[in-house]
Scaffold this motif. Sequence first.
Motif, PDB file in Angstrom:
ATOM      1  N   SER A  90      60.214  28.421  -2.204  1.00  0.00           N
ATOM      2  CA  SER A  90      59.359  27.661  -1.288  1.00  0.00           C
ATOM      3  C   SER A  90      58.533  26.658  -2.096  1.00  0.00           C
ATOM      4  O   SER A  90      58.410  26.798  -3.322  1.00  0.00           O
ATOM      5  CB  SER A  90      58.410  28.616  -0.571  1.00  0.00           C
ATOM      6  OG  SER A  90      57.519  29.161  -1.532  1.00  0.00           O
ATOM      7  N   VAL A  92      55.382  26.537  -2.189  1.00  0.00           N
ATOM      8  CA  VAL A  92      54.279  27.264  -2.827  1.00  0.00           C
ATOM      9  C   VAL A  92      54.746  27.854  -4.156  1.00  0.00           C
ATOM     10  O   VAL A  92      54.101  27.667  -5.198  1.00  0.00           O
ATOM     11  CB  VAL A  92      53.738  28.380  -1.896  1.00  0.00           C
ATOM     12  CG1 VAL A  92      52.755  29.265  -2.648  1.00  0.00           C
ATOM     13  CG2 VAL A  92      53.083  27.778  -0.665  1.00  0.00           C
ATOM     14  N   GLU A 110      47.102  24.831  -2.259  1.00  0.00           N
ATOM     15  CA  GLU A 110      46.866  24.620  -0.825  1.00  0.00           C
ATOM     16  C   GLU A 110      46.394  23.182  -0.576  1.00  0.00           C
ATOM     17  O   GLU A 110      46.871  22.512   0.335  1.00  0.00           O
ATOM     18  CB  GLU A 110      45.815  25.621  -0.341  1.00  0.00           C
ATOM     19  CG  GLU A 110      45.646  25.593   1.155  1.00  0.00           C
ATOM     20  CD  GLU A 110      44.669  26.654   1.638  1.00  0.00           C
ATOM     21  OE1 GLU A 110      44.733  27.804   1.166  1.00  0.00           O
ATOM     22  OE2 GLU A 110      43.840  26.304   2.501  1.00  0.00           O
ATOM     23  N   LEU A 113      49.270  20.656  -0.904  1.00  0.00           N
ATOM     24  CA  LEU A 113      50.249  20.776   0.195  1.00  0.00           C
ATOM     25  C   LEU A 113      49.680  20.187   1.483  1.00  0.00           C
ATOM     26  O   LEU A 113      50.390  19.537   2.261  1.00  0.00           O
ATOM     27  CB  LEU A 113      50.654  22.240   0.402  1.00  0.00           C
ATOM     28  CG  LEU A 113      51.598  22.805  -0.663  1.00  0.00           C
ATOM     29  CD1 LEU A 113      51.837  24.287  -0.430  1.00  0.00           C
ATOM     30  CD2 LEU A 113      52.942  22.066  -0.666  1.00  0.00           C
ATOM     31  N   TYR A 119      51.971  21.448   4.271  1.00  0.00           N
ATOM     32  CA  TYR A 119      51.379  22.786   4.378  1.00  0.00           C
ATOM     33  C   TYR A 119      52.101  23.642   5.420  1.00  0.00           C
ATOM     34  O   TYR A 119      52.343  24.821   5.195  1.00  0.00           O
ATOM     35  CB  TYR A 119      49.890  22.656   4.708  1.00  0.00           C
ATOM     36  CG  TYR A 119      49.161  23.962   4.608  1.00  0.00           C
ATOM     37  CD1 TYR A 119      48.969  24.580   3.370  1.00  0.00           C
ATOM     38  CD2 TYR A 119      48.680  24.604   5.755  1.00  0.00           C
ATOM     39  CE1 TYR A 119      48.315  25.796   3.271  1.00  0.00           C
ATOM     40  CE2 TYR A 119      48.027  25.819   5.658  1.00  0.00           C
ATOM     41  CZ  TYR A 119      47.844  26.411   4.421  1.00  0.00           C
ATOM     42  OH  TYR A 119      47.200  27.624   4.332  1.00  0.00           O
ATOM     43  N   ARG A 122      55.103  25.311   4.058  1.00  0.00           N
ATOM     44  CA  ARG A 122      54.849  25.870   2.720  1.00  0.00           C
ATOM     45  C   ARG A 122      55.746  27.052   2.350  1.00  0.00           C
ATOM     46  O   ARG A 122      55.939  27.337   1.185  1.00  0.00           O
ATOM     47  CB  ARG A 122      53.380  26.262   2.562  1.00  0.00           C
ATOM     48  CG  ARG A 122      52.906  27.394   3.470  1.00  0.00           C
ATOM     49  CD  ARG A 122      51.388  27.487   3.428  1.00  0.00           C
ATOM     50  NE  ARG A 122      50.856  28.501   4.332  1.00  0.00           N
ATOM     51  CZ  ARG A 122      50.718  28.342   5.644  1.00  0.00           C
ATOM     52  NH1 ARG A 122      51.107  27.211   6.214  1.00  0.00           N
ATOM     53  NH2 ARG A 122      50.218  29.289   6.391  1.00  0.00           N
TER      54      ARG A 122
END
Length: 298
Positions: A90, A92, A110, A113, A119, A122
């Motif tokens: 991902s 993240v 965060e 993103l 986001y 994510r």
Amino acid sequence: METILSVNNISKRYGKIQAVDDLSLEVKRGQVFGILGPNGSGKTTTLSIILELIKSNKGNFHWFGEPPSKESRKRIGSVIESPNFYPYLSPVNNLKIVAEIKDFDYADIERVLKLTGLYERRNSRFKTFSFGMKQRLAVASALLGNPDVMILDEPTNGLDPQGIAHIRELILLIASQGTTIIIASHLLDEVQKICTHVAVLDKGRKLFDGKVSEVLAVSDSFELSALNIETLKQTVALHPAFVSLIPIGEMILVYFKEDIQPAELNQFFFQKDVILSHLSERKRSLEQHFLELLEDNK
Ligand code: ATP
């Protein structure tokens, strides 16, 4: 204003090809600095030199007034190649890997993103992303650690019109937060839309540099500013000869379909209760200027 980057007489030769030829540049804090030139004019080579990916044969450069160092590198984010991340991870998790390598806190993930509009996605795998989203993830990755400077090489290459619009908006958003941007592009239109300053390169040589607002010049265009820029935009759109406008920092550049006298334009706004704080007629377009310069350089 603080000088972010100074490039002093750098040259780079690949065998018989002089990729960069005695190039000097100065980029100040807060500028969106475009390096504009046709294919092969030395843009990527220049960016690679200032990012220390390759060495120049001559000349030097300073970041933040100092020779390049580990500290200065941490203050620079860059997107030079096409986005490359682990396809099954991902965003993240991909950004966690980048954060580990660059020694940045996970806490920033965060923020980047959200800033790049990823986001919501994510937890999706990278391989499910569109090319535009992949490019935005590359920007997100370069934004980790909140760098003072962002370097982008042809950031809209290969994107569809919507992807191009997204990336341009993102660059303007990053710039509006105070990050200095250096962007290489072969697209005049792109430089006109997002840059405050431009250096035009051809065959590794700098032909010209200056404020975009000073080189964007056609007989039927005006640079305008007023206290309330939104009212100014709405009012100018009511002018019978209005064609389009481009926001440039605190000003707008307005194109008209016929020649307009400055006094007449001033009166038009005055009658509509808009007081201009700046009105300047433009003479030639950047495109004309660019083509003339390339012509002169042959
Ligand atoms: P483009 O938009 O096409 O990438 P550019 O303006 O970024 O162009 P560069 O990639 O910097 O231009 O290339 C400048 C010149 O140097 C070109 O003539 C290119 O062919 C040459 N060149 C670049 N890298 C190398 C290399 N590794 N070996 C040999 N020649 C190179």
